[in-house]
Every structure is written in structure tokens, then in C-alpha cells.
Design a protein around this motif. Structure first.
Motif, PDB file in Angstrom:
ATOM      1  N   TYR A 125       0.800  -1.218   0.000  1.00  0.00           N
ATOM      2  CA  TYR A 125       0.000   0.000   0.000  1.00  0.00           C
ATOM      3  C   TYR A 125       0.837   1.274   0.000  1.00  0.00           C
ATOM      4  O   TYR A 125       0.406   2.295  -0.529  1.00  0.00           O
ATOM      5  N   VAL A 126       2.016   1.214   0.611  1.00  0.00           N
ATOM      6  CA  VAL A 126       2.880   2.387   0.682  1.00  0.00           C
ATOM      7  C   VAL A 126       4.326   1.912   0.815  1.00  0.00           C
ATOM      8  O   VAL A 126       4.576   0.862   1.404  1.00  0.00           O
ATOM      9  N   GLY A 127       5.250   2.658   0.240  1.00  0.00           N
ATOM     10  CA  GLY A 127       6.652   2.282   0.386  1.00  0.00           C
ATOM     11  C   GLY A 127       7.056   2.247   1.848  1.00  0.00           C
ATOM     12  O   GLY A 127       6.767   3.182   2.599  1.00  0.00           O
ATOM     13  N   GLN A 174       0.373  15.039   6.190  1.00  0.00           N
ATOM     14  CA  GLN A 174      -0.170  14.764   4.865  1.00  0.00           C
ATOM     15  C   GLN A 174       0.912  14.157   3.976  1.00  0.00           C
ATOM     16  O   GLN A 174       1.985  14.724   3.814  1.00  0.00           O
ATOM     17  N   VAL A 175       0.597  12.969   3.420  1.00  0.00           N
ATOM     18  CA  VAL A 175       1.597  12.252   2.618  1.00  0.00           C
ATOM     19  C   VAL A 175       1.182  12.105   1.162  1.00  0.00           C
ATOM     20  O   VAL A 175       1.895  11.490   0.373  1.00  0.00           O
ATOM     21  N   THR A 176       0.032  12.652   0.781  1.00  0.00           N
ATOM     22  CA  THR A 176      -0.401  12.650  -0.624  1.00  0.00           C
ATOM     23  C   THR A 176      -0.957  14.026  -0.961  1.00  0.00           C
ATOM     24  O   THR A 176      -1.324  14.800  -0.079  1.00  0.00           O
ATOM     25  N   THR A 221       4.005  17.641   2.425  1.00  0.00           N
ATOM     26  CA  THR A 221       5.403  18.031   2.637  1.00  0.00           C
ATOM     27  C   THR A 221       6.342  16.831   2.582  1.00  0.00           C
ATOM     28  O   THR A 221       7.529  16.979   2.325  1.00  0.00           O
ATOM     29  N   MET A 222       5.802  15.637   2.837  1.00  0.00           N
ATOM     30  CA  MET A 222       6.600  14.411   2.780  1.00  0.00           C
ATOM     31  C   MET A 222       5.803  13.372   1.987  1.00  0.00           C
ATOM     32  O   MET A 222       5.295  12.389   2.538  1.00  0.00           O
ATOM     33  N   PRO A 223       5.654  13.576   0.678  1.00  0.00           N
ATOM     34  CA  PRO A 223       4.798  12.704  -0.128  1.00  0.00           C
ATOM     35  C   PRO A 223       5.391  11.320  -0.348  1.00  0.00           C
ATOM     36  O   PRO A 223       6.580  11.173  -0.578  1.00  0.00           O
ATOM     37  N   PHE A 229      -0.149   5.347  -3.615  1.00  0.00           N
ATOM     38  CA  PHE A 229       0.505   6.309  -4.511  1.00  0.00           C
ATOM     39  C   PHE A 229      -0.047   6.161  -5.927  1.00  0.00           C
ATOM     40  O   PHE A 229      -0.378   7.156  -6.587  1.00  0.00           O
ATOM     41  N   GLY A 230      -0.144   4.916  -6.416  1.00  0.00           N
ATOM     42  CA  GLY A 230      -0.653   4.682  -7.766  1.00  0.00           C
ATOM     43  C   GLY A 230      -2.090   5.152  -7.926  1.00  0.00           C
ATOM     44  O   GLY A 230      -2.446   5.786  -8.926  1.00  0.00           O
TER      45      GLY A 230
END
Length: 476
Positions: A205-207, A259-261, A266-268, A275-276
Motif C-alpha cells: 500500500y505504501v513504500g 499529509q503524505v499525498t 510536505t513528505m509525499p 501512490f498509484g
């Protein structure tokens, strides 16, 4: 060596062989269990020449495990993108497909050309109106597909976030068992295997990157450096976007409030299915929506009319939204609103003469100027919004063909990347399995070695026993 020392040595060897046999048997039992690593005993010599099993260890290769996490994230990201683009391409079609907007635009121009030759033919007039209807329908359907793809992506993000929170709770439970067991000196290798498997599932789901510290305590970070787990799980949050407005980004994912997306992140994050899906929802699908919206706007402009007062009014194409006219409309989402006025189906003559007959005031059956002017307008070079991601100056036909080409290129690239990343993941998993997994042949060979060691130790004990018996008998 005294007989007592020899006996003690044989006894310790038997105990060590039995412990190792149990470990090998456990390996054989788990030979087909995914994610299980090979366990082995750490044997040391005692002060009196014996041996003992101090602990149980597991085969591991941190570099390959890290590569597997990265490959899993990349593969899932491209698979999500490829699946969405496949849905867009299969539904919208291409220039060779009669159902595609580009092909139906060509059919409309052919119908108008035929009508211009015989402007008095009501059959040709109706054929031109029907061709326009087919074109507007294809744009409506394309817009609906884009919104479906975006909504599916938004739902997929929501489901992925729920799964992540569930997996993080499992990770905490396993991590606690590993830390507590390590502190108590227990065998925690099976728990470590299970914890690694949960980390691998999270990487879908996420790196994810994982680091271990004292007492085998694990810490998880996203590929952008946001803490995902440290002693306790960090909350992953997302609210489904409703309504999902054309041209607008959906809601963002946050981890522990960060917030990651999205554009404001700031830290995507850089990989994983979330992500996809974000790329699909807020980039790829919206870009394609912009392209078909630009086509719709071009059709309304090219077929618009000017009434007796000099006002721009809708002609062959219009918007189905109340109050939205050819002189005042929003391009965003226009492909979903474009239509052919129903009045033209019962009376197609205004296509030739104008809505109010203003172009053919003499009501001449051979009047073709208005039809030819529409054809000229459709063939003119127009300016398009750069948000569409393709050329900003082209005819409608070329722009529509470029849109299809853009979609095909995106789909081809995503397919190639998905296949490549899938291959990388498979090879990495194979390499990790070869380095840390259980090989049945090796375990059976180890069992034979332990059997021989056991037999030798048993023979030594038997010999020492006989010698002690002879010694005792000689004393009597």
C-alpha cells in the motif's frame, strides 16, 4: 578424559542432537509455508568438552528483504495505474474504433460533408444530427468512465487505509511478542517471520522501510521518511471524497497527522498502491477529463450561432445544464454535459438554416453556406488549455487523435512498467527465498547428519557404560 567426562560429553551431544533434530523437523514441516525462513541452532562448546544449544536463529538477508519491500511497493503502484488505464482505454476506444470520440468526430464531418452536397435532403440532415448525437454520447460515456475510474480509485484508497491500520495493529502485537520474548531469552524466530510478512503486506500500500534496534524492536517508516510504527502504530487517516468533482483533487491521506499525498504534502509517498491510485485519481484521470472537455468545448464553439441581436447561442451542440450557453459555460466536466438539442431530431432543418433561420432567410433548399461554415470551423486550428497535457494548438480532429495517442502511450508505458516491476519482484522474492528459505533436500541431509551424530553419541554412552560396568565388576 575420564569416564565421567566422556559420559557427560555424550549426554550433551545427545541433547544437542535432539534439539537440532526438532528444529530441522520444524523446518521440514514449514517447507511450503510462504515467508518462513530456515531456523538453525546456535551450538557452543561447554567447559567440559560437551556441546549445548544456546539459542535458535533464523536465516536472514536484510539487503534482499529491503529490496523485496521496495519491489512490492513499486509493483503495486504500477499495477494500480495500469488497471485504471486499461479500463479507460477499453471503454473509450481508439481512432480505429467507431465508438471513440475521435472516430465519431470523423463520422460527423463525413455526414456534414454529404449534407452540404445535398442540403435539401432531410435524410442526410437527420444522418448528420445522429452523427452529432453519437459524438456527444461518446463524450458523455468517456466522462462517465473517467469519473468511475476516479471514484474506484478513491474507494481503493479508503480500503487500503483500512487495511494498513489493521496490519499495523497486527504488527504491534507481533512486535510486542518479539521484544518480550527476546528479553526473556525465548525462541522468537517464528514471530519475527510473521512480523516481516506483515511488513511485506504493508509495502503493498505504501513504500516501507524497517529498522530494528535493541531487543529486536522494529520501527517502520514510509519511503518519504514519515514514521509509520514506533512502539505503537501511527494512525493512517483518509476520508472518502464525496462528491468527487471533475477537475478537482480528492481528499488526502495523512499518517500521524502528516499529509503524505496531494499537492500540499510536505513528505509525499513515492510508491505503493495508494501512490498509484492517487496518481490515477488526481493526475491521469483528470488530465484525460481535461482533454475530452476541451473537445466538447471546441464542438460547442465550432457549431455555435449568432442571432439577429449579435448574441452567441448554441447550435448543433449545447450543454444540458440549465443556464449554461455557448456564450457562457464552464469547460471543466463539459464532456459529461454536452448534448444535441432534442428539437433537432424532430426538425433537423435549423442545422442548415440556423436556429431562427437567420442564415437562410430565403429558405432556399440548396443553401449550404451554414453547413460549410461548420465544417470550416471544425477544421480550424484552435487553442487548448495546457492542463490537457497534449498540444495547445491543433484542429479538433488532430487534438482528438492526439488524446487517443496520449492515452495509448500512457497505457503502454504503465503496462511495460507493471510487467517490469512484477518481474523484479518475482526475482527478488526468489533470491530472498534462496538465501533464507527452507530447502527440503538440505534439511533431509541435515537430518541424516544428526542421526549419525546421535548414533555416535549413543555408541559412546554405551561404550562408557560397558567400561563402568567392567570397572565395578572388577572391584567386587
Amino acid at each position: 578424559m575420564s569416564l565421567t567426562s566422556a559420559l557427560d560429553s555424550a549426554k550433551s551431544s545427545l541433547a544437542a542432537s535432539a534439539a537440532q533434530t526438532a528444529i530441522v523437523s520444524r523446518n521440514v514441516q514449514n517447507v511450503n509455508t510462504p515467508g518462513t525462513t530456515r531456523k538453525y541452532a546456535q551450538v557452543t562448546s561447554t567447559a567440559y568438552g560437551g556441546v549445548q544449544v544456546n539459542s535458535v536463529a533464523r536465516s536472514q538477508n536484510q539487503a534482499l528483504f529491503r529490496n523485496q519491500l521496495n519491489a512490492t511497493s513499486a509493483s503495486n503502484a504500477w499495477t494500480s495505474i495500469n488497471d485504471a488505464l486499461t479500463q479507460l482505454q477499453q471503454t473509450v476506444g481508439d481512432t480505429a474504433d467507431e465508438a471513440s470520440p475521435a472516430a465519431r468526430l470523423g463520422s460527423l464531418k463525413d455526414a456534414l460533408t454529404a449534407y452540404a452536397v445535398s442540403p435539401g435532403s432531410s435524410d442526410l440532415a437527420r444522418a448528420a444530427v445522429q452523427a452529432a448525437q453519437n459524438l456527444s454520447t461518446s463524450l458523455n460515456e468517456a466522462s462517465a468512465v473517467v469519473q468511475t475510474v476516479r471514484q474506484d480509485a478513491d474507494t481503493g484508497i479508503s480500503n487500503a487505509v483500512d487495511q494498513m491500520n489493521s496490519l499495523l495493529a497486527q504488527f504491534k502485537s507481533l512486535n510486542d511478542k518479539v521484544v518480550n520474548g527476546t528479553t526473556a531469552g525465548l525462541d522468537v524466530t517464528d514471530y519475527v517471520d510473521q512480523r516481516d510478512q506483515v511488513a511485506s503486506q504493508l509495502s503493498q500500500y505504501v513504500g516501507v522501510s524497517m529498522k530494528t534496534r535493541g531487543n529486536n524492536d522494529a520501527v517502520l517508516y514510509t519511503d518519504s521518511g514519515v514514521t509509520l510504527f514506533e512502539t505503537v502504530p501511527r494512525g493512517v487517516s483518509f476520508t472518502k471524497t464525496a462528491p468527487l468533482v471533475p477537475g478537482q483533487d480528492g481528499n488526502a491521506v495523512t499518517i500521524d497527522g502528516v499529509q503524505v499525498t496531494g499537492a500540499q504534502a510536505t513528505m509525499p509517498i513515492q510508491s505503493g498502491s495508494i501512490f498509484g491510485l492517487m496518481q490515477v485519481r488526481d493526475d491521469i484521470a483528470t488530465t484525460y477529463q481535461s482533454q475530452i472537455d476541451q473537445i466538447a468545448a471546441g464542438l460547442i464553439d465550432a457549431t455555435s450561432e449568432v442571432d439577429a441581436s449579435g448574441n452567441t447561442i448554441s447550435g448543433l451542440f449545447a450543454s444540458n445544464l440549465a443556464g449554461e450557453t455557448a456564450a457562457n459555460y464552464s469547460v471543466t466536466g463539459l464532456a459529461g454535459r454536452i448534448m444535441v438539442p432534442q428539437s433537432l431530431f424532430s426538425n433537423p432543418t435549423p442545422l442548415r438554416d440556423g436556429v431562427n433561420g437567420q442564415y437562410n432567410t430565403d429558405n432556399a433548399a440548396g443553401f449550404a453556406d451554414r453547413i460549410n461554415s461548420i465544417l470550416d470551423a471544425l477544421g480550424q486550428t484552435r487553442t487548448y488549455d495546457g492542463a490537457a497535457g497534449i498540444e495547445t494548438s491543433a484542429s479538433l480532429s488532430n487534438f482528438a487523435a492526439s488524446s487517443v495517442g496520449w492515452l495509448q502511450a500512457q497505457r503502454s508505458n504503465a503496462s511495460d512498467q507493471a510487467d517490469y516491476q512484477s518481474t523484479v519482484l518475482t526475482r527478488t522474492q526468489e533470491a530472498l527465498s534462496d538465501a533464507t528459505g527452507i530447502n527440503l533436500d538440505e534439511e533431509l541431509t541435515k537430518l541424516l547428519e544428526l542421526e549419525h551424530s546421535y548414533q555416535a553419541s549413543a555408541k559412546l554412552m554405551s561404550t562408557v557404560g560397558e567400561m563402568l560396568d567392567n570397572l565395578l565388576n572388577s572391584v567386587r
